[in-house]
Motif scaffolding. Structure first.
Motif, PDB file in Angstrom:
ATOM      1  N   ASN A  26       0.843  -1.192   0.000  1.00 48.23           N
ATOM      2  CA  ASN A  26       0.000   0.000   0.000  1.00 48.23           C
ATOM      3  C   ASN A  26       0.882   1.247   0.000  1.00 48.23           C
ATOM      4  O   ASN A  26       2.079   1.194   0.297  1.00 48.23           O
ATOM      5  CB  ASN A  26      -0.977  -0.006   1.178  1.00 48.23           C
ATOM      6  CG  ASN A  26      -0.286  -0.039   2.534  1.00 48.23           C
ATOM      7  OD1 ASN A  26       0.661   0.708   2.777  1.00 48.23           O
ATOM      8  ND2 ASN A  26      -0.754  -0.913   3.418  1.00 48.23           N
ATOM      9  N   SER A  27       0.285   2.359  -0.329  1.00 48.09           N
ATOM     10  CA  SER A  27       1.043   3.584  -0.567  1.00 48.09           C
ATOM     11  C   SER A  27       1.850   4.012   0.651  1.00 48.09           C
ATOM     12  O   SER A  27       3.019   4.407   0.535  1.00 48.09           O
ATOM     13  CB  SER A  27       0.086   4.706  -0.970  1.00 48.09           C
ATOM     14  OG  SER A  27       0.775   5.919  -1.151  1.00 48.09           O
ATOM     15  N   ARG A  28       1.266   3.915   1.825  1.00 42.00           N
ATOM     16  CA  ARG A  28       1.964   4.361   3.040  1.00 42.00           C
ATOM     17  C   ARG A  28       3.244   3.575   3.264  1.00 42.00           C
ATOM     18  O   ARG A  28       4.284   4.144   3.595  1.00 42.00           O
ATOM     19  CB  ARG A  28       1.027   4.222   4.242  1.00 42.00           C
ATOM     20  CG  ARG A  28       1.666   4.642   5.557  1.00 42.00           C
ATOM     21  CD  ARG A  28       0.620   4.722   6.650  1.00 42.00           C
ATOM     22  NE  ARG A  28       0.077   3.417   6.969  1.00 42.00           N
ATOM     23  CZ  ARG A  28       0.573   2.594   7.903  1.00 42.00           C
ATOM     24  NH1 ARG A  28       1.666   2.955   8.575  1.00 42.00           N
ATOM     25  NH2 ARG A  28       0.007   1.438   8.165  1.00 42.00           N
ATOM     26  N   HIS A  29       3.200   2.274   3.085  1.00 37.88           N
ATOM     27  CA  HIS A  29       4.379   1.460   3.327  1.00 37.88           C
ATOM     28  C   HIS A  29       5.409   1.585   2.205  1.00 37.88           C
ATOM     29  O   HIS A  29       6.618   1.518   2.464  1.00 37.88           O
ATOM     30  CB  HIS A  29       3.970  -0.003   3.537  1.00 37.88           C
ATOM     31  CG  HIS A  29       3.351  -0.249   4.879  1.00 37.88           C
ATOM     32  ND1 HIS A  29       2.001  -0.166   5.084  1.00 37.88           N
ATOM     33  CD2 HIS A  29       3.916  -0.534   6.082  1.00 37.88           C
ATOM     34  CE1 HIS A  29       1.733  -0.418   6.363  1.00 37.88           C
ATOM     35  NE2 HIS A  29       2.876  -0.633   6.984  1.00 37.88           N
ATOM     36  N   GLU A  54       1.297   5.723  -6.276  1.00 37.19           N
ATOM     37  CA  GLU A  54       1.609   7.151  -6.107  1.00 37.19           C
ATOM     38  C   GLU A  54       1.228   7.930  -7.349  1.00 37.19           C
ATOM     39  O   GLU A  54       1.311   7.482  -8.457  1.00 37.19           O
ATOM     40  CB  GLU A  54       3.108   7.315  -5.824  1.00 37.19           C
ATOM     41  CG  GLU A  54       3.480   7.054  -4.386  1.00 37.19           C
ATOM     42  CD  GLU A  54       4.232   5.773  -4.243  1.00 37.19           C
ATOM     43  OE1 GLU A  54       4.622   5.474  -3.112  1.00 37.19           O
ATOM     44  OE2 GLU A  54       4.432   5.071  -5.226  1.00 37.19           O
ATOM     45  N   LYS A 109       6.037   4.349   0.553  1.00 41.85           N
ATOM     46  CA  LYS A 109       6.737   5.596   0.827  1.00 41.85           C
ATOM     47  C   LYS A 109       7.683   5.454   2.012  1.00 41.85           C
ATOM     48  O   LYS A 109       8.804   5.976   2.003  1.00 41.85           O
ATOM     49  CB  LYS A 109       5.725   6.704   1.089  1.00 41.85           C
ATOM     50  CG  LYS A 109       4.918   7.108  -0.140  1.00 41.85           C
ATOM     51  CD  LYS A 109       3.870   8.152   0.213  1.00 41.85           C
ATOM     52  CE  LYS A 109       3.067   8.556  -1.017  1.00 41.85           C
ATOM     53  NZ  LYS A 109       1.972   9.521  -0.678  1.00 41.85           N
ATOM     54  N   ALA A 110       7.255   4.727   3.042  1.00 42.17           N
ATOM     55  CA  ALA A 110       8.088   4.565   4.232  1.00 42.17           C
ATOM     56  C   ALA A 110       9.360   3.796   3.900  1.00 42.17           C
ATOM     57  O   ALA A 110      10.462   4.159   4.367  1.00 42.17           O
ATOM     58  CB  ALA A 110       7.296   3.841   5.317  1.00 42.17           C
ATOM     59  N   ARG A 136      -1.241  -4.296  -0.645  1.00 36.31           N
ATOM     60  CA  ARG A 136      -2.488  -3.698  -1.130  1.00 36.31           C
ATOM     61  C   ARG A 136      -3.609  -4.711  -1.045  1.00 36.31           C
ATOM     62  O   ARG A 136      -3.456  -5.859  -1.416  1.00 36.31           O
ATOM     63  CB  ARG A 136      -2.326  -3.210  -2.571  1.00 36.31           C
ATOM     64  CG  ARG A 136      -1.404  -2.018  -2.694  1.00 36.31           C
ATOM     65  CD  ARG A 136      -1.379  -1.457  -4.110  1.00 36.31           C
ATOM     66  NE  ARG A 136      -0.670  -2.358  -5.033  1.00 36.31           N
ATOM     67  CZ  ARG A 136      -1.200  -2.884  -6.122  1.00 36.31           C
ATOM     68  NH1 ARG A 136      -2.467  -2.649  -6.427  1.00 36.31           N
ATOM     69  NH2 ARG A 136      -0.479  -3.662  -6.913  1.00 36.31           N
ATOM     70  N   PRO A 191       1.252  -5.282   5.029  1.00 37.60           N
ATOM     71  CA  PRO A 191       1.264  -4.000   4.314  1.00 37.60           C
ATOM     72  C   PRO A 191       0.880  -4.085   2.843  1.00 37.60           C
ATOM     73  O   PRO A 191       0.977  -3.082   2.129  1.00 37.60           O
ATOM     74  CB  PRO A 191       2.710  -3.551   4.462  1.00 37.60           C
ATOM     75  CG  PRO A 191       3.476  -4.826   4.490  1.00 37.60           C
ATOM     76  CD  PRO A 191       2.608  -5.791   5.247  1.00 37.60           C
TER      77      PRO A 191
END
Length: 413
Positions: free
Chosen positions: A217-220, A413, A222-223, A405, A403
């Motif tokens: 997913n996007s949050r992970h 993104e 980016k992290a 999707r 994490p």
């Protein structure tokens, strides 16, 4: 009907077993499979040894490095009692076994059992430990040669463990990080069942690290990208070393990292300097040392071992602290290597729920325990029933929190 007899004996050193006999039982595939080739699949009899993949930790060379270096020996509380099953003089099966005076270096914790038994007036040590010392990696523990009756030899080895426990006056025998089928076979011989979990990364045919990131997913995503950038922000460079590229100077540096980190975590690191030189000499093709360098000196590193389909991450250490460097060296570099090599799995060592956010999912591990005292056995059996339920529930909850999707059309993104 085959009238030949199976005989059992215990030896006090792996050096008393010829390397070709040990490896014929432990690793029927004599080395990592060539790229693009599936591992050899053999007929499934007992289920204990039906799929043979090269596991470097089971090799004669690895055990010999542990014992010859003095890392695993009677002085350190690991007295070899390797169990051999012979048929017509030929070694048909082996159990790597140690008579132990403590519970250190095992990663399956029974200190609570020992304390309770000794408070009740019992004597928990010595005990028998069936494992690869200091190595929380799942693999066969009943090592059976190809071409023999696996059911028969497996049963003989299981019976032999109990007999060895009695002969050595051990309170118990513990078969740790076994395959599930082995744990079930041992259950039929009176062993209690225990489960735990680790976190492994699975290669879904990714062509690059970015392909893997695209499944998160996007949050992970980016992290992880931020962590990889920041890990190297202080001018750090990463150097994967293998084979002849691992010099004694590199081993010296890695051992310094290992000693500093191990002393902080465990009080006394288990492996000595000689072990790493011996492994470097005898198993160079199986070792991947990922080292970090800053200002022209080594500052951190992790040792990995390469199987035919798995990269096994083992020890990490550092003499400088930098944010996220541990994740980069131990987890992300391992994924990069596995993708490039076409390996199916990365096993990043014991425990660590923090691995979940980095794409490592929970996997159940299995052990089997023979407890000689009936009262202690009943108490542990009751405890293990509750523990297994807890482990299963935790695995379900952690898997649900992975994490990745949840839907194919989640926005990138």
């Amino acid at each position: 009907m085959d009238s030949s007899e199976i005989t059992l004996e215990a030896v006090s050193s792996v050096s008393q077993v010829a390397a070709e006999d040990w490896d014929a039982c432990a690793n029927p595939v004599p080395g990592p499979a060539p790229d693009g080739l599936d591992a050899l699949v053999l007929p499934d009899n007992s289920g204990c040894n039906s799929k043979h993949y090269y596991n470097p930790f089971l090799s004669h060379a690895f055990f010999l490095s542990l014992e010859a270096s003095g890392s695993a020996c009677a002085r350190t509380g690991w007295a070899s009692r390797h169990l051999l099953a012979r048929r017509d003089g030929m070694i048909a099966g082996i159990v790597p076994c140690y008579l132990k005076s403590h519970s250190q270096g095992e990663y399956v914790f029974d200190r609570g059992w020992a304390d309770a038994y000794e408070r009740a007036g019992g004597r928990y040590y010595p005990k028998l430990q069936v494992s690869v010392p200091f190595t929380p990696v799942t693999g066969p523990r009943l090592l059976i040669r190809d071409g023999v009756d696996m059911d028969e030899i497996g049963a003989a080895l299981a019976t032999g463990i109990v007999a060895l426990c009695q002969a050595t006056k051990a309170s118990s025998a513990h078969v740790t990080f076994a395959r599930e089928a082995e744990a079930k076979l041992l259950a039929r011989h009176g062993f209690l069942q225990r489960t735990d979990q680790q976190f492994h990364w699975q290669n879904q045919g990714y062509g690059s690290f970015d392909d893997f990131l695209a499944t998160l997913n996007s949050r992970h995503r980016k992290a992880i990208r931020r962590e990889r950038r920041e890990a190297l922000a202080a001018g750090i460079t990463i150097h994967p070393l293998s084979g002849n590229d691992i010099t004694e100077e590199a081993w010296d540096a890695f051992f310094a990292f290992y000693m500093q980190t191990g002393s902080r975590k465990w009080g006394r690191p288990y492996l000595n300097r000689a072990f790493f030189s011996l492994v470097g000499e005898s198993m160079a093709k199986d070792v991947l040392l990922i080292m970090a360098r800053r200002n022209n000196r080594w500052i951190a590193g992790a040792i990995n071992f390469v199987g035919s389909e798995t990269l096994f991450g083992r020890n990490w250490g550092a003499i400088e602290h930098h944010p996220f460097l541990h994740f980069e060296v131990c987890y992300y570099q391992a994924i990069d290597f596995a993708i490039a090599r076409g390996l199916k799995t990365v096993e990043a060592g014991a425990q660590g729920e923090h691995k979940l956010a980095r794409g490592y999912l929970p996997q159940t591990t299995y052990s089997a325990h023979f407890i000689a005292d009936p009262g202690l056995r009943r108490a542990i059996d009751d405890y293990l029933k509750r523990e297994r339920a807890y482990v299963a529930q935790a695995a379900r909850e952690l898997t649900a929190a992975a994490p990745f999707r949840k839907t194919a059309d989640e926005e990138h993104e």
